[in-house]
Design an enzyme around this catalytic site. Structure first.
Site, mmCIF file in Angstrom:
data_model
loop_
_atom_site.group_PDB
_atom_site.id
_atom_site.type_symbol
_atom_site.label_atom_id
_atom_site.label_comp_id
_atom_site.label_asym_id
_atom_site.label_seq_id
_atom_site.Cartn_x
_atom_site.Cartn_y
_atom_site.Cartn_z
ATOM 1 C CG ASN A 62 66.037 84.215 37.082
ATOM 2 O OD1 ASN A 62 65.833 85.330 37.574
ATOM 3 N ND2 ASN A 62 65.063 83.432 36.615
ATOM 4 C CD1 TRP A 63 70.906 85.976 41.413
ATOM 5 C CD2 TRP A 63 71.067 88.095 42.113
ATOM 6 N NE1 TRP A 63 72.231 86.281 41.486
ATOM 7 C CE2 TRP A 63 72.365 87.585 41.925
ATOM 8 C CE3 TRP A 63 70.921 89.413 42.545
ATOM 9 C CZ2 TRP A 63 73.514 88.346 42.151
ATOM 10 C CZ3 TRP A 63 72.061 90.182 42.780
ATOM 11 C CH2 TRP A 63 73.343 89.650 42.587
ATOM 12 C CE LYS A 64 63.754 81.515 39.289
ATOM 13 N NZ LYS A 64 63.003 80.260 39.256
ATOM 14 C CG HIS A 111 61.613 82.727 33.993
ATOM 15 N ND1 HIS A 111 60.706 82.131 34.846
ATOM 16 C CD2 HIS A 111 62.818 82.170 34.265
ATOM 17 C CE1 HIS A 111 61.352 81.252 35.599
ATOM 18 N NE2 HIS A 111 62.637 81.262 35.269
ATOM 19 C CD GLU A 128 59.731 81.593 38.323
ATOM 20 O OE1 GLU A 128 60.300 82.688 38.486
ATOM 21 O OE2 GLU A 128 60.238 80.494 38.663
ATOM 22 C CD GLU A 184 65.006 78.531 32.907
ATOM 23 O OE1 GLU A 184 65.959 78.465 33.665
ATOM 24 O OE2 GLU A 184 64.046 79.302 33.084
ATOM 25 N N GLY A 242 62.905 75.045 40.027
ATOM 26 C CA GLY A 242 62.682 75.204 41.464
ATOM 27 C C GLY A 242 62.117 73.962 42.132
ATOM 28 C CB SER A 249 66.612 71.668 39.642
ATOM 29 O OG SER A 249 65.353 72.106 40.126
ATOM 30 N N GLY A 307 68.703 79.361 38.888
ATOM 31 C CA GLY A 307 67.846 80.062 39.844
ATOM 32 C C GLY A 307 68.387 79.901 41.251
ATOM 33 N N GLY A 308 67.813 78.963 41.994
ATOM 34 C CA GLY A 308 68.147 78.761 43.410
ATOM 35 C C GLY A 308 69.646 78.743 43.702
HETATM 36 P P1 PGA Z 1 66.051 76.889 39.414
HETATM 37 O O1 PGA Z 1 65.463 78.075 38.497
HETATM 38 O O2 PGA Z 1 67.503 76.755 39.078
HETATM 39 O O3 PGA Z 1 65.788 77.333 40.810
HETATM 40 O O4 PGA Z 1 65.272 75.662 39.041
HETATM 41 C C1 PGA Z 1 65.886 78.243 37.173
HETATM 42 C C2 PGA Z 1 65.140 79.387 36.550
HETATM 43 O O5 PGA Z 1 63.953 79.569 36.842
HETATM 44 O O6 PGA Z 1 65.706 80.157 35.751
#
Ligand code: PGA
Length: 249
Positions: A9-11, A93, A95, A165, A171, A210, A231-232
């Site tokens: 997930n590149w956001k 998600h 967010e 999640e 994050g 994470s 994500g990251g």
């Molecule tokens: P993260 O994000 O791996 O940076 O914690 C995961 C996500 O939000 O899908």
């Protein structure tokens, strides 16, 4: 047997140059039995489609509307995602829920629109730290899932993915321990089994929050963890490939 799935997930990150580099890096020497996919920002889908052409890596969008066309400024239709060759769409998600106010009911409507138009939803669920500390984790997660199951009805549940999640792990560098992840994943599978045991068997439940190369092996080794939503670490080709590798073991 559920094939492991690793999704990046590149956001809201990247540029045409950095995306070219990232995809080159991912494709060079990628070896895994896992299904691999990336969720770039919408405006880069065409570029990503071209770069991934002929490779086994798939792509999808990070969000889509529940509407198919019309006066919805700034939204992207499931039909547009489909038109550009997307197979999967991320919905719900945390967010989107916390920053843009999407409710369980909104997410359920998107789920139905995606399935009705031949796309596979990756439904994100998870509790906040406060909810975990008050012992409400499974209550929250069950409500997020049950709202979708009720809206979808049995005919729309043939093919979807759940991503668990924990919001406090996204994050933050904090990760659920393998035991914490397994506990919730097993509860989610049991909830699916109450509706339909075969759905519980076939539906992949990813862990996200994470996940990194150094914790992926242990997390993926849990019976009910079928892959990861990253994500990251998905923005660093070597890390993402290491996680894909861990998933395919
Ligand atoms: P993260 O994000 O791996 O940076 O914690 C995961 C996500 O939000 O899908």
């Amino acid at each position: 047997m559920r094939q492991p799935l690793v999704a990046g997930n590149w956001k809201m990150n990247g540029s045409s140059d950095s995306i070219r580099e990232l995809i080159d890096g991912i494709l060079s020497g990628l070896e895994t039995k896992a299904e691999v996919l990336v969720f770039p920002p919408h405006v880069y889908i065409q570029q990503v489609r071209d770069l991934l052409s002929g490779s086994p890596v798939k792509y999808g969008v990070q969000n889509a509307s529940d509407k198919l066309s019309g006066a919805y400024t700034g939204e992207v239709s499931p039909l547009m995602a489909k038109d550009l060759g997307c197979e999967y769409v991320l919905i719900g998600h945390s967010e989107r829920r916390s920053i843009y106010g999407e409710t369980d009911a909104d997410v359920a409507e998107k789920f139905c629109a995606l399935v009705d138009n031949g796309l596979v939803p990756v439904l994100c669920v998870g509790e906040t730290l406060e909810e975990r500390e008050s012992g409400a984790t499974m209550k929250v997660v069950a409500e997020q899932i049950n709202t979708v199951l009720r809206a979808a009805g049995s005919e729309r549940l043939a093919n979807f993915v759940i991503a668990y999640e924990p919001v406090w792990a996204i994050g933050t560098g904090l990760t659920a321990s393998p035991e914490q992840a397994q506990e919730v994943h097993a509860d989610i599978r049991a909830l699916l089994a109450e509706n339909d045991p075969s759905m519980a068997d076939r539906t992949r439940i990813l862990y996200g929050g994470s996940m990194k190369p150094d914790n992926a092996v242990e997390l993926m080794a849990q019976t009910d963890v079928d892959g990861g939503l990253i994500g990251g670490a998905s923005l660093v080709a070597a890390d993402f490939k290491a996680i894909c590798h861990a998933a395919g073991q």
